[in-house]
Write an enzyme that holds these catalytic residues in place. Sequence first.
Site, PDB file in Angstrom:
ATOM      1  N   ASP A 160      27.324  44.361  33.036  1.00 30.35           N
ATOM      2  CA  ASP A 160      28.227  44.774  31.952  1.00 30.35           C
ATOM      3  C   ASP A 160      27.949  46.202  31.481  1.00 30.35           C
ATOM      4  O   ASP A 160      27.903  46.473  30.271  1.00 30.35           O
ATOM      5  CB  ASP A 160      28.121  43.808  30.770  1.00 30.35           C
ATOM      6  CG  ASP A 160      28.543  42.397  31.132  1.00 30.35           C
ATOM      7  OD1 ASP A 160      29.269  42.238  32.127  1.00 30.35           O
ATOM      8  OD2 ASP A 160      28.143  41.454  30.431  1.00 30.35           O
ATOM      9  N   ASP A 181      29.981  42.709  37.107  1.00 26.86           N
ATOM     10  CA  ASP A 181      31.091  42.960  36.166  1.00 26.86           C
ATOM     11  C   ASP A 181      30.865  44.252  35.389  1.00 26.86           C
ATOM     12  O   ASP A 181      31.094  44.313  34.174  1.00 26.86           O
ATOM     13  CB  ASP A 181      31.232  41.794  35.189  1.00 26.86           C
ATOM     14  CG  ASP A 181      31.403  40.455  35.890  1.00 26.86           C
ATOM     15  OD1 ASP A 181      31.941  40.437  37.000  1.00 26.86           O
ATOM     16  OD2 ASP A 181      30.977  39.426  35.324  1.00 26.86           O
ATOM     17  N   ARG A 237      36.707  40.630  39.980  1.00 19.20           N
ATOM     18  CA  ARG A 237      37.132  39.253  39.754  1.00 19.20           C
ATOM     19  C   ARG A 237      37.824  39.190  38.403  1.00 19.20           C
ATOM     20  O   ARG A 237      37.598  40.047  37.523  1.00 19.20           O
ATOM     21  CB  ARG A 237      35.945  38.298  39.811  1.00 19.20           C
ATOM     22  CG  ARG A 237      34.818  38.578  38.821  1.00 19.20           C
ATOM     23  CD  ARG A 237      33.682  37.587  38.999  1.00 19.20           C
ATOM     24  NE  ARG A 237      32.559  37.840  38.087  1.00 19.20           N
ATOM     25  CZ  ARG A 237      31.505  37.032  37.984  1.00 19.20           C
ATOM     26  NH1 ARG A 237      31.444  35.920  38.694  1.00 19.20           N
ATOM     27  NH2 ARG A 237      30.525  37.333  37.148  1.00 19.20           N
ATOM     28  N   TRP A 239      38.511  38.358  34.812  1.00 20.08           N
ATOM     29  CA  TRP A 239      38.031  37.834  33.537  1.00 20.08           C
ATOM     30  C   TRP A 239      39.201  37.154  32.814  1.00 20.08           C
ATOM     31  O   TRP A 239      39.046  36.092  32.207  1.00 20.08           O
ATOM     32  CB  TRP A 239      37.434  38.969  32.705  1.00 20.08           C
ATOM     33  CG  TRP A 239      36.744  38.521  31.456  1.00 20.08           C
ATOM     34  CD1 TRP A 239      36.376  37.250  31.106  1.00 20.08           C
ATOM     35  CD2 TRP A 239      36.322  39.357  30.367  1.00 20.08           C
ATOM     36  NE1 TRP A 239      35.754  37.239  29.878  1.00 20.08           N
ATOM     37  CE2 TRP A 239      35.708  38.513  29.404  1.00 20.08           C
ATOM     38  CE3 TRP A 239      36.388  40.727  30.121  1.00 20.08           C
ATOM     39  CZ2 TRP A 239      35.188  39.007  28.205  1.00 20.08           C
ATOM     40  CZ3 TRP A 239      35.870  41.222  28.933  1.00 20.08           C
ATOM     41  CH2 TRP A 239      35.275  40.370  27.985  1.00 20.08           C
TER      42      TRP A 239
END
Length: 344
Positions: A160, A181, A237, A239
């Site tokens: 993140d 991510d 991907r 969220w």
Amino acid sequence: MRNPGQFILSFLLALLYACTSFSEAGNRSRAPNIARLIRVDPSGKGDFKRIQDAINAVPSNNSELVFILVEPGTYREKIMVPADKPFVTLSGRSASTTIITGSNSGDIFGSPTVSVLASNFVGRYLTIQNTHGLGAKAVALRVSGDRVVFLACRITSHQDTLFDDVGRHYYSNCYIEGDTDFIFGNAASLFQKCHVHSVSGGGGFITAQHRASPSENTGFVFLGCTITGLTNTFLGRPWGPYSRVVFALSYMSSAILPQGWDNWGDPSKQRTVYYGQYKCYGPGANTSRRVPWSRVLIGKDVSPLLTTNMVDQQSWFRNVPSIFDEANLNSKNLVENIRCVHMS
């Protein structure tokens, strides 16, 4: 669902609106090219030793341009630019010498080293990092203001890294590094000529875009970027179920997995996400083995994206001020030094 051309056109029209609004908002300040100068120097030769102290000195409901010049050094601070302090530029002299660092983890709202909640913000020539390490949410930069620009910055963490939360944002010539991510959120953002690097040891994810409904005009566009990694990395991907990400004219190294995208364990999202690729190149750009629910875009789909006037970085942010309040100048050569730094 809109066809690809309509999506990209509407998305970029929103970005163009941001350009216009940003410029006009800056011109509503006290004067379009006059700024209050604040210097941060850890040696004590500036107005403040800490960056947060300089931000705190900006008045609430600010309406003037404020240029915070951060002298070289390592600043171990947790920094927040509040929503009521717009029109701030935070600028180092070089990302390699101006480092803002923290090591918090655990929450995407609480862990960021730097949080930008204000609109009309510009960040330049800074390293922003979270050194917590593997295995936890550890945000380096949270961006939640509208009409925000980052130029030539280094943004690094593991999980993140960049919380690209909400608003319209432009990242130019930035280096962004992480493993899981590490570019995520629900902003409408253009990444131009950025280097995006995955340090995942395998199975990492670059993006996790959070668009939750078809009515939200948000998404990430990577234009002319360099995408690299250590090994086996997904482009992204979803969220959110309507996640949207486009890579155009970008180099992809062999670290990018052939399938490209992951559905995050929810096959139903395959019907609603928008993941596209246009004329990317390099060993990781081959589309023949991409997941069937991603898109190989053609010229008519992305022509708005490639219009110079739509993506010209100069329309996104203020020029470097040429006039500063005399009361804030410690040296007659200071303004010239600032110009040299920002025009290089």
